[in-house]
Design a protein around this motif. Structure first.
Motif, PDB file in Angstrom:
ATOM      1  N   SER A 377       0.827  -1.207   0.000  1.00 21.18           N
ATOM      2  CA  SER A 377       0.000   0.000   0.000  1.00 21.18           C
ATOM      3  C   SER A 377       0.864   1.261   0.000  1.00 21.18           C
ATOM      4  CB  SER A 377      -0.946   0.008   1.200  1.00 21.18           C
ATOM      5  OG  SER A 377      -0.223   0.020   2.422  1.00 21.18           O
ATOM      6  N   THR A 378       1.976   1.244   0.740  1.00 21.51           N
ATOM      7  CA  THR A 378       2.880   2.397   0.771  1.00 21.51           C
ATOM      8  C   THR A 378       3.439   2.687  -0.621  1.00 21.51           C
ATOM      9  OG1 THR A 378       3.522   1.943   3.066  1.00 21.51           O
ATOM     10  CG2 THR A 378       4.998   3.324   1.770  1.00 21.51           C
ATOM     11  N   SER A 379       3.857   1.638  -1.325  1.00 19.44           N
ATOM     12  CA  SER A 379       4.396   1.806  -2.675  1.00 19.44           C
ATOM     13  C   SER A 379       3.329   2.301  -3.638  1.00 19.44           C
ATOM     14  CB  SER A 379       4.980   0.484  -3.171  1.00 19.44           C
ATOM     15  OG  SER A 379       6.062   0.069  -2.364  1.00 19.44           O
ATOM     16  N   LEU A 380       2.115   1.779  -3.504  1.00 18.86           N
ATOM     17  CA  LEU A 380       1.028   2.194  -4.391  1.00 18.86           C
ATOM     18  C   LEU A 380       0.650   3.653  -4.168  1.00 18.86           C
ATOM     19  CD1 LEU A 380      -1.217  -0.994  -4.176  1.00 18.86           C
ATOM     20  CD2 LEU A 380       0.016  -0.195  -6.204  1.00 18.86           C
ATOM     21  N   VAL A 381       0.611   4.073  -2.924  1.00 20.15           N
ATOM     22  CA  VAL A 381       0.307   5.476  -2.629  1.00 20.15           C
ATOM     23  C   VAL A 381       1.351   6.381  -3.268  1.00 20.15           C
ATOM     24  CG1 VAL A 381       0.172   7.212  -0.807  1.00 20.15           C
ATOM     25  CG2 VAL A 381      -0.980   5.010  -0.506  1.00 20.15           C
ATOM     26  N   ARG A 382       2.595   5.967  -3.168  1.00 23.04           N
ATOM     27  CA  ARG A 382       3.681   6.767  -3.746  1.00 23.04           C
ATOM     28  C   ARG A 382       3.535   6.861  -5.270  1.00 23.04           C
ATOM     29  NH1 ARG A 382       7.449   4.230  -1.428  1.00 23.04           N
ATOM     30  NH2 ARG A 382       8.344   3.056  -3.167  1.00 23.04           N
ATOM     31  N   LEU A 383       3.220   5.759  -5.910  1.00 25.26           N
ATOM     32  CA  LEU A 383       3.057   5.763  -7.358  1.00 25.26           C
ATOM     33  C   LEU A 383       1.831   6.566  -7.785  1.00 25.26           C
ATOM     34  CD1 LEU A 383       3.867   2.018  -8.122  1.00 25.26           C
ATOM     35  CD2 LEU A 383       5.316   3.984  -8.643  1.00 25.26           C
ATOM     36  N   ALA A 384       0.762   6.469  -6.983  1.00 28.08           N
ATOM     37  CA  ALA A 384      -0.487   7.149  -7.337  1.00 28.08           C
ATOM     38  C   ALA A 384      -0.407   8.654  -7.156  1.00 28.08           C
ATOM     39  CB  ALA A 384      -1.637   6.588  -6.508  1.00 28.08           C
ATOM     40  N   THR A 385       0.465   9.100  -6.260  1.00 23.73           N
ATOM     41  CA  THR A 385       0.521  10.533  -5.940  1.00 23.73           C
ATOM     42  C   THR A 385       1.763  11.232  -6.506  1.00 23.73           C
ATOM     43  OG1 THR A 385       1.593  10.006  -3.807  1.00 23.73           O
ATOM     44  CG2 THR A 385      -0.811  10.239  -3.836  1.00 23.73           C
ATOM     45  N   ASP A 386       2.663  10.461  -7.103  1.00 29.65           N
ATOM     46  CA  ASP A 386       3.891  11.045  -7.669  1.00 29.65           C
ATOM     47  C   ASP A 386       4.004  10.596  -9.125  1.00 29.65           C
ATOM     48  OD1 ASP A 386       6.438  11.833  -8.418  1.00 29.65           O
ATOM     49  OD2 ASP A 386       7.323  11.384  -6.462  1.00 29.65           O
ATOM     50  N   ALA A 387       3.478  11.400 -10.032  1.00 30.31           N
ATOM     51  CA  ALA A 387       3.445  11.046 -11.451  1.00 30.31           C
ATOM     52  C   ALA A 387       4.842  10.877 -12.027  1.00 30.31           C
ATOM     53  CB  ALA A 387       2.682  12.112 -12.234  1.00 30.31           C
ATOM     54  N   ILE A 388       5.793  11.651 -11.534  1.00 28.73           N
ATOM     55  CA  ILE A 388       7.164  11.566 -12.049  1.00 28.73           C
ATOM     56  C   ILE A 388       7.780  10.215 -11.699  1.00 28.73           C
ATOM     57  CG2 ILE A 388       9.483  12.523 -11.857  1.00 28.73           C
ATOM     58  CD1 ILE A 388       8.239  15.264 -11.454  1.00 28.73           C
ATOM     59  N   GLU A 389       7.624   9.789 -10.427  1.00 32.14           N
ATOM     60  CA  GLU A 389       8.171   8.488 -10.036  1.00 32.14           C
ATOM     61  C   GLU A 389       7.465   7.357 -10.762  1.00 32.14           C
ATOM     62  OE1 GLU A 389       8.996   5.538  -6.224  1.00 32.14           O
ATOM     63  OE2 GLU A 389       8.279   7.575  -5.873  1.00 32.14           O
ATOM     64  N   CYS A 390       6.157   7.465 -10.902  1.00 27.25           N
ATOM     65  CA  CYS A 390       5.393   6.424 -11.584  1.00 27.25           C
ATOM     66  C   CYS A 390       5.891   6.259 -13.021  1.00 27.25           C
ATOM     67  CB  CYS A 390       3.907   6.774 -11.569  1.00 27.25           C
ATOM     68  SG  CYS A 390       2.830   5.430 -12.133  1.00 27.25           S
ATOM     69  N   LYS A 391       6.105   7.363 -13.697  1.00 26.23           N
ATOM     70  CA  LYS A 391       6.597   7.320 -15.071  1.00 26.23           C
ATOM     71  C   LYS A 391       8.003   6.743 -15.127  1.00 26.23           C
ATOM     72  CE  LYS A 391       7.529  10.226 -19.114  1.00 26.23           C
ATOM     73  NZ  LYS A 391       7.551  11.597 -19.665  1.00 26.23           N
ATOM     74  N   ALA A 392       8.862   7.148 -14.187  1.00 29.41           N
ATOM     75  CA  ALA A 392      10.248   6.672 -14.170  1.00 29.41           C
ATOM     76  C   ALA A 392      10.317   5.166 -13.939  1.00 29.41           C
ATOM     77  CB  ALA A 392      11.040   7.413 -13.094  1.00 29.41           C
TER      78      ALA A 392
END
Length: 419
Positions: A377-392
């Motif tokens: 859940s921690t990783s998913l929250v980070r990906l869902a709220t940080d578009a730059i990290e999700c894209k990277a």
């Protein structure tokens, strides 16, 4: 234990194997069909000319082998291809991918009688076993008939290697019978050699799973499904097993605390679990099943992927992917299928079936290992709220895949050299 004792024990266990199919047929009726094929019988006639036999076991191996099989079929020296599986879902995948362009039956049980009937019926020109399909009587029967046999896309976990090492009188002669063992990774190659395979017959060529391609039809279908999901964070938990769904739903509930409109696409590995998983999902919130053709609404919390053959499409419609079979000690599934879409790939810690690939991906920053639902859940929250990290993360997964392509051509060359 030698092969003679193994054969006697397996023959005595045949009634148990039949009973097991009957029991499995309670949830999946297809297991109660075509039993004669498992005994080596077939009403189908062998086609004339050269016949290349691929044994692909189930869904994952069939999908991975598909480009290799297509390439073999394109060679003018190959008259026909026979594909065998052991599961109904694998059989369905063969029919969906190839239709009547190939011959298809179930693989026989590994008793001398079943194997003899099967080989007498089909008389393959070349046999290609995929990944870890090591059946002593089948391999011995092929050698007796002078059929060159290849273990393609070969892999062997440390755990499996330890098991085979306990049966040297079976394992060493079996491995010695292969014309070539085409290992996915250096570690796999070394394990086969340590178990008795001839060094000159073991080749480290990489995995054909790296040569996965997205078809135009898959890309179009993924875009359509993505449009249905709407503008929100959508993640998929793919090929889940019993014991994982609760952890995944717990992580999704935590994610929705931070991202209220987040949508989970939950795809159980086995069809017989579709209804059970759907009922479990309803406890979390509004749930839609793909088989119902109902469109997800703004408040839909879970979308259950309860259809077959659409996993690649669902990956393409999502923003991130967790590959199942890894939050429990099953060993994981193919982490490369979501990577080809350029989305972040997550996995649990239990990945011994894909150990080498996962280690390399993690080192390259292309795979996120999450040991439990809290970390998930921690990783998913980070990906869902940080578009730059999700894209990277997605770009890293796609880039890793691109650097590893080429195994298909190498394995194809080994197979065609035997014609």
């Amino acid at each position: 234990m030698g092969r003679t004792l193994y054969s006697i024990l397996l023959t005595l266990l045949l009634p148990v194997l039949v009973l097991r199919l009957w029991i499995k047929g309670r949830k999946s009726p297809a297991y109660r069909a075509r039993w004669s094929e498992r005994m080596g019988y077939s009403q189908r006639q062998r086609p004339s000319g050269s016949l290349v036999w691929f044994h692909t076991v189930s869904v994952g191996e069939t999908i991975a082998a598909a480009p290799l099989i297509e390439a073999v079929m394109a060679d003018e020296r190959v008259s026909r291809v026979l594909i065998t599986t052991t599961t109904p879902t694998g059989s369905d995948r063969v029919k969906a991918l190839f239709g009547d362009r190939v011959e298809h039956v179930y693989c026989p049980w590994d008793t001398p009688g079943c194997v003899k009937r099967f080989l007498r019926r089909w008389e393959p020109t070349i046999a290609v076993m995929m990944e870890t399909e090591l059946w002593p009587n089948l391999i011995a029967g092929l050698e007796l008939r002078c059929v060159p046999t290849i273990l393609a896309n070969a892999r062997l976990s440390e755990k499996s290697a330890q098991g085979y090492a306990k049966l040297p009188r079976i394992t060493k002669p079996m491995l010695s019978s292969f014309e070539a063992i085409l290992a996915q990774h250096h570690n796999d190659a070394q394990r086969f050699i340590a178990l008795g395979a001839a060094t000159e017959k073991v080749h480290k060529v990489g995995s054909v799973k790296f040569d996965i391609q997205i078809t135009p039809a898959q890309r179009s279908a993924a875009e359509a499904l993505k449009h249905q999901f709407g503008d929100r964070f959508v993640w998929i938990a793919a090929s889940t097993h019993r014991g994982e769904d609760e952890q995944i739903l717990e992580a999704h509930a935590a994610l929705r605390q931070a991202v209220p409109n987040a949508l989970l696409v939950l795809v159980p590995r086995h069809p017989e679990r579709f209804d059970q998983v759907a009922q479990l999902c309803h406890q979390l919130g509004p749930t839609v099943r793909r088989s119902s053709a109902e469109l997800p609404q703004d408040d839909t919390a879970v979308y259950v992927g309860d259809t077959m053959g659409e996993m690649m499409v669902m990956f393409g419609a999502c923003s991130a992917a967790l590959v199942g079979g890894s939050l429990i000690e099953h060993g994981g599934h193919n982490v490369l299928e979501p990577a080809v879409w350029g989305i972040p790939v997550l996995s649990g810690p239990h990945v011994h079936n894909f150990e080498a690939i996962c280690q390399e991906m993690q080192t390259a920053g292309a795979l996120m290992i999450v040991p439990n639902s809290t970390e998930l859940s921690t990783s998913l929250v980070r990906l869902a709220t940080d578009a730059i990290e999700c894209k990277a993360q997605g770009e890293a997964a796609a880039a890793f895949l691109e650097t590893k392509r080429g195994a298909l051509a190498a394995q194809l060359a080994h197979i065609l050299a035997l014609l």
